[in-house]
Write a protein that holds these residues in place. Structure first.
Motif, PDB file in Angstrom:
ATOM      1  N   LYS A  74     -10.658 -21.796   3.461  1.00 40.81           N
ATOM      2  CA  LYS A  74     -10.225 -20.475   3.914  1.00 40.81           C
ATOM      3  C   LYS A  74      -8.861 -20.100   3.325  1.00 40.81           C
ATOM      4  O   LYS A  74      -8.644 -18.941   2.957  1.00 40.81           O
ATOM      5  CB  LYS A  74     -10.176 -20.414   5.444  1.00 40.81           C
ATOM      6  N   ASN A  75      -7.957 -21.066   3.221  1.00 43.43           N
ATOM      7  CA  ASN A  75      -6.658 -20.786   2.615  1.00 43.43           C
ATOM      8  C   ASN A  75      -6.813 -20.360   1.161  1.00 43.43           C
ATOM      9  O   ASN A  75      -6.163 -19.421   0.702  1.00 43.43           O
ATOM     10  CB  ASN A  75      -5.739 -22.006   2.699  1.00 43.43           C
ATOM     11  N   ARG A  76      -7.678 -21.047   0.438  1.00 46.69           N
ATOM     12  CA  ARG A  76      -7.932 -20.715  -0.970  1.00 46.69           C
ATOM     13  C   ARG A  76      -8.533 -19.321  -1.088  1.00 46.69           C
ATOM     14  O   ARG A  76      -8.105 -18.511  -1.904  1.00 46.69           O
ATOM     15  CB  ARG A  76      -8.859 -21.765  -1.585  1.00 46.69           C
ATOM     16  N   VAL A  77      -9.524 -19.048  -0.284  1.00 42.47           N
ATOM     17  CA  VAL A  77     -10.176 -17.745  -0.304  1.00 42.47           C
ATOM     18  C   VAL A  77      -9.169 -16.633  -0.014  1.00 42.47           C
ATOM     19  O   VAL A  77      -9.133 -15.612  -0.709  1.00 42.47           O
ATOM     20  CB  VAL A  77     -11.349 -17.712   0.707  1.00 42.47           C
ATOM     21  N   LYS A  78      -8.345 -16.840   0.983  1.00 46.03           N
ATOM     22  CA  LYS A  78      -7.355 -15.825   1.335  1.00 46.03           C
ATOM     23  C   LYS A  78      -6.374 -15.587   0.186  1.00 46.03           C
ATOM     24  O   LYS A  78      -6.029 -14.444  -0.115  1.00 46.03           O
ATOM     25  CB  LYS A  78      -6.593 -16.237   2.597  1.00 46.03           C
ATOM     26  N   ARG A  79      -5.950 -16.666  -0.469  1.00 46.34           N
ATOM     27  CA  ARG A  79      -5.035 -16.515  -1.603  1.00 46.34           C
ATOM     28  C   ARG A  79      -5.670 -15.708  -2.728  1.00 46.34           C
ATOM     29  O   ARG A  79      -4.988 -14.919  -3.373  1.00 46.34           O
ATOM     30  CB  ARG A  79      -4.600 -17.879  -2.120  1.00 46.34           C
ATOM     31  N   VAL A  80      -6.938 -15.909  -2.973  1.00 43.70           N
ATOM     32  CA  VAL A  80      -7.619 -15.164  -4.039  1.00 43.70           C
ATOM     33  C   VAL A  80      -7.792 -13.706  -3.637  1.00 43.70           C
ATOM     34  O   VAL A  80      -7.427 -12.796  -4.381  1.00 43.70           O
ATOM     35  CB  VAL A  80      -8.978 -15.806  -4.398  1.00 43.70           C
ATOM     36  N   ILE A  81      -8.350 -13.478  -2.481  1.00 47.27           N
ATOM     37  CA  ILE A  81      -8.662 -12.111  -2.053  1.00 47.27           C
ATOM     38  C   ILE A  81      -7.412 -11.248  -1.925  1.00 47.27           C
ATOM     39  O   ILE A  81      -7.422 -10.069  -2.282  1.00 47.27           O
ATOM     40  CB  ILE A  81      -9.457 -12.133  -0.730  1.00 47.27           C
ATOM     41  N   THR A  82      -6.335 -11.817  -1.434  1.00 45.96           N
ATOM     42  CA  THR A  82      -5.129 -11.017  -1.194  1.00 45.96           C
ATOM     43  C   THR A  82      -4.169 -11.018  -2.387  1.00 45.96           C
ATOM     44  O   THR A  82      -3.118 -10.385  -2.331  1.00 45.96           O
ATOM     45  CB  THR A  82      -4.376 -11.513   0.062  1.00 45.96           C
ATOM     46  N   ARG A  83      -4.534 -11.700  -3.455  1.00 44.39           N
ATOM     47  CA  ARG A  83      -3.671 -11.765  -4.640  1.00 44.39           C
ATOM     48  C   ARG A  83      -3.540 -10.393  -5.296  1.00 44.39           C
ATOM     49  O   ARG A  83      -4.496  -9.635  -5.397  1.00 44.39           O
ATOM     50  CB  ARG A  83      -4.239 -12.762  -5.643  1.00 44.39           C
ATOM     51  N   PHE A  84      -2.339 -10.110  -5.766  1.00 47.26           N
ATOM     52  CA  PHE A  84      -2.100  -8.930  -6.586  1.00 47.26           C
ATOM     53  C   PHE A  84      -2.124  -9.374  -8.041  1.00 47.26           C
ATOM     54  O   PHE A  84      -1.406 -10.300  -8.427  1.00 47.26           O
ATOM     55  CB  PHE A  84      -0.751  -8.277  -6.254  1.00 47.26           C
ATOM     56  N   ASN A  85      -2.941  -8.710  -8.828  1.00 53.24           N
ATOM     57  CA  ASN A  85      -3.043  -9.027 -10.246  1.00 53.24           C
ATOM     58  C   ASN A  85      -1.709  -8.717 -10.914  1.00 53.24           C
ATOM     59  O   ASN A  85      -1.209  -7.597 -10.818  1.00 53.24           O
ATOM     60  CB  ASN A  85      -4.177  -8.212 -10.864  1.00 53.24           C
ATOM     61  N   THR A  86      -1.127  -9.702 -11.599  1.00 50.93           N
ATOM     62  CA  THR A  86       0.187  -9.534 -12.215  1.00 50.93           C
ATOM     63  C   THR A  86       0.148  -8.613 -13.435  1.00 50.93           C
ATOM     64  O   THR A  86       1.196  -8.165 -13.889  1.00 50.93           O
ATOM     65  CB  THR A  86       0.769 -10.900 -12.634  1.00 50.93           C
ATOM     66  N   ILE A  87      -1.033  -8.311 -13.929  1.00 53.28           N
ATOM     67  CA  ILE A  87      -1.164  -7.432 -15.096  1.00 53.28           C
ATOM     68  C   ILE A  87      -1.507  -6.004 -14.678  1.00 53.28           C
ATOM     69  O   ILE A  87      -0.880  -5.049 -15.135  1.00 53.28           O
ATOM     70  CB  ILE A  87      -2.222  -7.986 -16.081  1.00 53.28           C
ATOM     71  N   THR A  88      -2.471  -5.861 -13.775  1.00 50.04           N
ATOM     72  CA  THR A  88      -2.902  -4.520 -13.366  1.00 50.04           C
ATOM     73  C   THR A  88      -2.157  -4.000 -12.150  1.00 50.04           C
ATOM     74  O   THR A  88      -2.143  -2.794 -11.901  1.00 50.04           O
ATOM     75  CB  THR A  88      -4.407  -4.503 -13.042  1.00 50.04           C
ATOM     76  N   GLY A  89      -1.587  -4.908 -11.349  1.00 56.32           N
ATOM     77  CA  GLY A  89      -0.904  -4.509 -10.120  1.00 56.32           C
ATOM     78  C   GLY A  89      -1.843  -4.188  -8.974  1.00 56.32           C
ATOM     79  O   GLY A  89      -1.410  -3.727  -7.920  1.00 56.32           O
ATOM     80  N   ILE A  90      -3.117  -4.448  -9.158  1.00 56.44           N
ATOM     81  CA  ILE A  90      -4.128  -4.144  -8.133  1.00 56.44           C
ATOM     82  C   ILE A  90      -4.468  -5.418  -7.368  1.00 56.44           C
ATOM     83  O   ILE A  90      -4.689  -6.471  -7.968  1.00 56.44           O
ATOM     84  CB  ILE A  90      -5.408  -3.565  -8.782  1.00 56.44           C
ATOM     85  N   ALA A  91      -4.526  -5.315  -6.043  1.00 55.61           N
ATOM     86  CA  ALA A  91      -4.964  -6.455  -5.239  1.00 55.61           C
ATOM     87  C   ALA A  91      -6.432  -6.731  -5.551  1.00 55.61           C
ATOM     88  O   ALA A  91      -7.223  -5.811  -5.728  1.00 55.61           O
ATOM     89  CB  ALA A  91      -4.793  -6.160  -3.751  1.00 55.61           C
TER      90      ALA A  91
END
Length: 151
Positions: A74-91
């Protein structure tokens, strides 16, 4: 742009790049959160982390039932889903380039061929993922050889 301070690209930055390039080309992606097999670590990696932390783990199939392992997932999933793309700026959870997420590639449970263990895990994790990301499709990556009891 993809390099860290050490001069190397990390996994998350590499995925940011892949998503940004897919976006440019009009390609939609399906991201799998974990693999059943050992490729890229798979669920075996979660088991090893838990064992290294002192958790009592009987087999890789504990991935579906052990609270520590489910917490790691669940921690891994949350990190992926809530990540902001450092290139596009989109979550990730808002990015239309991501068509779907996969709970696991080819989940299998050797200690329960009825499918009940995986079914319970899928229901719990699907509920968790959809609470974090209600916009994207979600799939489970099943191969179809478990009985009628599966979903």
């Amino acid at each position: 742009m993809l390099e860290s301070k050490s001069g190397r690209c990390n996994e998350a930055q590499a995925l940011d790049f892949v998503i940004s390039e897919a976006r440019k080309r009009g390609i939609h992606l399906m991201l799998s959160f974990v693999n059943n097999n050992n490729d890229f670590g798979g669920r075996t990696q979660y088991v090893q982390w838990a064992r290294n932390a002192g958790a009592q783990i009987n087999s890789n199939d504990d991935f579906y039932t052990n609270p520590v392992l489910k917490g790691y997932y669940k921690n891994r999933v949350k990190r992926v889903i809530t990540r902001f793309n450092t290139i596009t700026g989109i979550a990730y959870r808002d990015d239309p380039t991501i068509m779907a997420s996969g709970l696991m590639n080819e989940p299998r449970c050797q200690v329960d061929y009825s499918g009940r263990t995986i079914t319970a895990w899928v229901q719990e994790m699907a509920t968790y993922v959809k609470a974090l990301d209600g916009k994207h499709l979600l799939e489970i990556g099943m191969e179809g050889f478990y009985g009628d009891s599966l979903l």
